[in-house]
Design a protein around this motif. Structure first.
Motif, PDB file in Angstrom:
ATOM      1  N   LEU A  74       0.848  -1.060   0.119  1.00 33.92           N
ATOM      2  CA  LEU A  74       0.073   0.220  -0.184  1.00 33.92           C
ATOM      3  C   LEU A  74       0.929   0.999   0.007  1.00 33.92           C
ATOM      4  O   LEU A  74       0.618   2.254  -0.860  1.00 33.92           O
ATOM      5  CB  LEU A  74      -0.849   0.142   1.359  1.00 33.92           C
ATOM      6  N   SER A  75       2.019   1.264   0.695  1.00 33.65           N
ATOM      7  CA  SER A  75       2.845   2.435   0.880  1.00 33.65           C
ATOM      8  C   SER A  75       3.523   2.627  -0.638  1.00 33.65           C
ATOM      9  O   SER A  75       3.743   4.022  -0.797  1.00 33.65           O
ATOM     10  CB  SER A  75       3.970   2.280   1.915  1.00 33.65           C
ATOM     11  N   ARG A  76       3.237   1.840  -1.420  1.00 37.59           N
ATOM     12  CA  ARG A  76       3.981   2.011  -2.770  1.00 37.59           C
ATOM     13  C   ARG A  76       2.774   2.268  -3.892  1.00 37.59           C
ATOM     14  O   ARG A  76       3.441   2.463  -5.143  1.00 37.59           O
ATOM     15  CB  ARG A  76       4.902   0.956  -3.149  1.00 37.59           C
ATOM     16  N   LEU A  77       1.784   2.390  -3.448  1.00 40.88           N
ATOM     17  CA  LEU A  77       0.721   2.782  -4.436  1.00 40.88           C
ATOM     18  C   LEU A  77       0.858   4.005  -4.906  1.00 40.88           C
ATOM     19  O   LEU A  77       1.058   4.887  -4.191  1.00 40.88           O
ATOM     20  CB  LEU A  77      -0.614   2.424  -3.943  1.00 40.88           C
ATOM     21  N   PRO A  78       0.603   4.289  -6.354  1.00 44.96           N
ATOM     22  CA  PRO A  78       0.632   5.600  -6.750  1.00 44.96           C
ATOM     23  C   PRO A  78      -0.670   6.498  -5.988  1.00 44.96           C
ATOM     24  O   PRO A  78      -1.738   5.962  -5.774  1.00 44.96           O
ATOM     25  CB  PRO A  78       0.371   5.620  -8.214  1.00 44.96           C
ATOM     26  N   GLU A  79      -0.241   7.720  -5.831  1.00 47.00           N
ATOM     27  CA  GLU A  79      -1.325   8.497  -5.244  1.00 47.00           C
ATOM     28  C   GLU A  79      -2.618   8.499  -6.184  1.00 47.00           C
ATOM     29  O   GLU A  79      -3.684   8.596  -5.814  1.00 47.00           O
ATOM     30  CB  GLU A  79      -0.867   9.999  -5.059  1.00 47.00           C
ATOM     31  N   ALA A  80      -2.178   8.803  -7.371  1.00 45.29           N
ATOM     32  CA  ALA A  80      -3.484   8.961  -8.439  1.00 45.29           C
ATOM     33  C   ALA A  80      -4.305   7.653  -8.420  1.00 45.29           C
ATOM     34  O   ALA A  80      -5.690   7.675  -8.420  1.00 45.29           O
ATOM     35  CB  ALA A  80      -3.090   9.006 -10.061  1.00 45.29           C
ATOM     36  N   PHE A 122      -9.902   5.875  -5.932  1.00 43.59           N
ATOM     37  CA  PHE A 122     -10.827   5.227  -5.139  1.00 43.59           C
ATOM     38  C   PHE A 122     -11.660   6.303  -4.100  1.00 43.59           C
ATOM     39  O   PHE A 122     -12.984   5.957  -3.774  1.00 43.59           O
ATOM     40  CB  PHE A 122     -10.267   4.355  -4.195  1.00 43.59           C
ATOM     41  N   VAL A 123     -11.327   7.587  -3.973  1.00 42.68           N
ATOM     42  CA  VAL A 123     -11.953   8.634  -3.272  1.00 42.68           C
ATOM     43  C   VAL A 123     -13.450   8.950  -4.324  1.00 42.68           C
ATOM     44  O   VAL A 123     -14.353   8.803  -3.695  1.00 42.68           O
ATOM     45  CB  VAL A 123     -11.245   9.986  -3.374  1.00 42.68           C
ATOM     46  N   ASP A 124     -13.262   8.864  -5.465  1.00 41.36           N
ATOM     47  CA  ASP A 124     -14.477   8.860  -6.543  1.00 41.36           C
ATOM     48  C   ASP A 124     -15.399   7.767  -6.612  1.00 41.36           C
ATOM     49  O   ASP A 124     -16.578   7.861  -6.461  1.00 41.36           O
ATOM     50  CB  ASP A 124     -13.984   9.650  -7.985  1.00 41.36           C
ATOM     51  N   ARG A 125     -14.642   6.592  -6.682  1.00 39.26           N
ATOM     52  CA  ARG A 125     -15.479   5.124  -6.424  1.00 39.26           C
ATOM     53  C   ARG A 125     -15.766   4.407  -5.358  1.00 39.26           C
ATOM     54  O   ARG A 125     -16.658   3.491  -5.547  1.00 39.26           O
ATOM     55  CB  ARG A 125     -14.755   4.432  -7.617  1.00 39.26           C
ATOM     56  N   GLY A 126     -15.090   5.032  -4.182  1.00 37.28           N
ATOM     57  CA  GLY A 126     -15.439   4.242  -3.124  1.00 37.28           C
ATOM     58  C   GLY A 126     -14.294   3.217  -2.717  1.00 37.28           C
ATOM     59  O   GLY A 126     -13.979   2.341  -3.384  1.00 37.28           O
ATOM     60  N   PHE A 127     -13.822   3.466  -1.664  1.00 41.49           N
ATOM     61  CA  PHE A 127     -12.633   2.480  -0.802  1.00 41.49           C
ATOM     62  C   PHE A 127     -13.526   1.133  -0.646  1.00 41.49           C
ATOM     63  O   PHE A 127     -14.520   1.221  -0.319  1.00 41.49           O
ATOM     64  CB  PHE A 127     -12.006   3.125   0.272  1.00 41.49           C
ATOM     65  N   PRO A 128     -12.697   0.227  -0.485  1.00 40.65           N
ATOM     66  CA  PRO A 128     -13.147  -1.199  -0.130  1.00 40.65           C
ATOM     67  C   PRO A 128     -13.788  -1.064   1.229  1.00 40.65           C
ATOM     68  O   PRO A 128     -13.130  -0.186   2.124  1.00 40.65           O
ATOM     69  CB  PRO A 128     -11.708  -2.150  -0.261  1.00 40.65           C
ATOM     70  N   THR A 129     -14.393  -1.849   1.720  1.00 43.06           N
ATOM     71  CA  THR A 129     -14.875  -1.927   2.978  1.00 43.06           C
ATOM     72  C   THR A 129     -13.848  -2.492   3.946  1.00 43.06           C
ATOM     73  O   THR A 129     -12.997  -3.090   3.629  1.00 43.06           O
ATOM     74  CB  THR A 129     -16.303  -2.863   3.345  1.00 43.06           C
ATOM     75  N   GLY A 130     -14.084  -2.371   5.327  1.00 44.35           N
ATOM     76  CA  GLY A 130     -13.065  -3.030   6.204  1.00 44.35           C
ATOM     77  C   GLY A 130     -11.791  -2.376   6.312  1.00 44.35           C
ATOM     78  O   GLY A 130     -11.704  -1.471   5.944  1.00 44.35           O
ATOM     79  N   ARG A 131     -10.934  -3.224   7.036  1.00 43.01           N
ATOM     80  CA  ARG A 131      -9.389  -2.852   7.095  1.00 43.01           C
ATOM     81  C   ARG A 131      -8.685  -2.247   6.024  1.00 43.01           C
ATOM     82  O   ARG A 131      -8.063  -1.303   6.150  1.00 43.01           O
ATOM     83  CB  ARG A 131      -8.597  -3.883   7.830  1.00 43.01           C
ATOM     84  N   LEU A 132      -8.918  -3.053   4.840  1.00 42.96           N
ATOM     85  CA  LEU A 132      -8.142  -2.581   3.724  1.00 42.96           C
ATOM     86  C   LEU A 132      -8.653  -1.079   3.383  1.00 42.96           C
ATOM     87  O   LEU A 132      -7.660  -0.359   3.045  1.00 42.96           O
ATOM     88  CB  LEU A 132      -8.306  -3.615   2.270  1.00 42.96           C
ATOM     89  N   GLY A 133      -9.716  -0.763   3.259  1.00 48.35           N
ATOM     90  CA  GLY A 133     -10.356   0.483   2.900  1.00 48.35           C
ATOM     91  C   GLY A 133      -9.527   1.549   3.757  1.00 48.35           C
ATOM     92  O   GLY A 133      -9.286   2.511   3.562  1.00 48.35           O
ATOM     93  N   GLU A 134      -9.748   1.216   5.343  1.00 48.48           N
ATOM     94  CA  GLU A 134      -9.125   2.285   6.373  1.00 48.48           C
ATOM     95  C   GLU A 134      -7.693   2.379   5.815  1.00 48.48           C
ATOM     96  O   GLU A 134      -7.316   3.753   5.946  1.00 48.48           O
ATOM     97  CB  GLU A 134      -9.303   1.560   7.634  1.00 48.48           C
ATOM     98  N   LEU A 135      -6.798   1.234   5.585  1.00 41.63           N
ATOM     99  CA  LEU A 135      -5.469   1.519   5.563  1.00 41.63           C
ATOM    100  C   LEU A 135      -5.168   2.148   4.170  1.00 41.63           C
ATOM    101  O   LEU A 135      -4.330   3.310   4.112  1.00 41.63           O
ATOM    102  CB  LEU A 135      -4.766   0.081   5.424  1.00 41.63           C
ATOM    103  N   MET A 136      -5.926   2.078   3.288  1.00 37.97           N
ATOM    104  CA  MET A 136      -6.012   2.856   1.854  1.00 37.97           C
ATOM    105  C   MET A 136      -6.191   4.252   2.248  1.00 37.97           C
ATOM    106  O   MET A 136      -5.523   5.285   1.742  1.00 37.97           O
ATOM    107  CB  MET A 136      -7.005   2.255   0.876  1.00 37.97           C
ATOM    108  N   ARG A 137      -7.038   4.687   3.031  1.00 33.57           N
ATOM    109  CA  ARG A 137      -7.434   6.102   3.253  1.00 33.57           C
ATOM    110  C   ARG A 137      -6.235   6.636   3.996  1.00 33.57           C
ATOM    111  O   ARG A 137      -5.906   7.850   3.503  1.00 33.57           O
ATOM    112  CB  ARG A 137      -8.821   6.100   3.992  1.00 33.57           C
ATOM    113  N   PHE A 138      -5.738   5.750   5.088  1.00 32.18           N
ATOM    114  CA  PHE A 138      -4.560   6.213   5.657  1.00 32.18           C
ATOM    115  C   PHE A 138      -3.520   6.519   4.666  1.00 32.18           C
ATOM    116  O   PHE A 138      -2.592   7.653   4.850  1.00 32.18           O
ATOM    117  CB  PHE A 138      -4.256   5.465   6.818  1.00 32.18           C
ATOM    118  N   THR A 139      -2.961   5.501   3.778  1.00 31.75           N
ATOM    119  CA  THR A 139      -2.175   5.843   2.857  1.00 31.75           C
ATOM    120  C   THR A 139      -2.163   6.814   2.052  1.00 31.75           C
ATOM    121  O   THR A 139      -1.195   7.794   1.823  1.00 31.75           O
ATOM    122  CB  THR A 139      -2.262   4.442   1.891  1.00 31.75           C
TER     123      THR A 139
END
Length: 72
Positions: free
Chosen positions: A25-31, A36-53
């Protein structure tokens, strides 16, 4: 509120699906995270971590994560 264990999780959790499957996740491109901001992050822990990233990247702090990456 995020804790230090969340930083470790962001640094070591790998994307389980999609174009960047297997990449930390730390290496995912910001773009990609902004997509996902427009389309919705996954639910659960993965979505939380992606938002934090995304928050970390927007603030230009992703270099703090790299020393936390564990060899895999």
């Amino acid at each position: 509120m995020f804790e230090s264990k969340d930083l470790i999780s962001v640094a070591n959790t790998k994307m389980p699906f999609g174009r960047f499957k297997g990449q930390r996740l730390s290496r995912l491109p910001e773009a990609y995270l902004l997509w996902f901001v427009d389309r919705g992050f996954p639910t659960g822990r993965l979505g939380e971590l992606m938002r934090f990233t995304l928050e970390i990247k927007i603030n230009g702090q992703e270099s703090l994560l790299y020393p936390l990456e564990e060899d895999s």
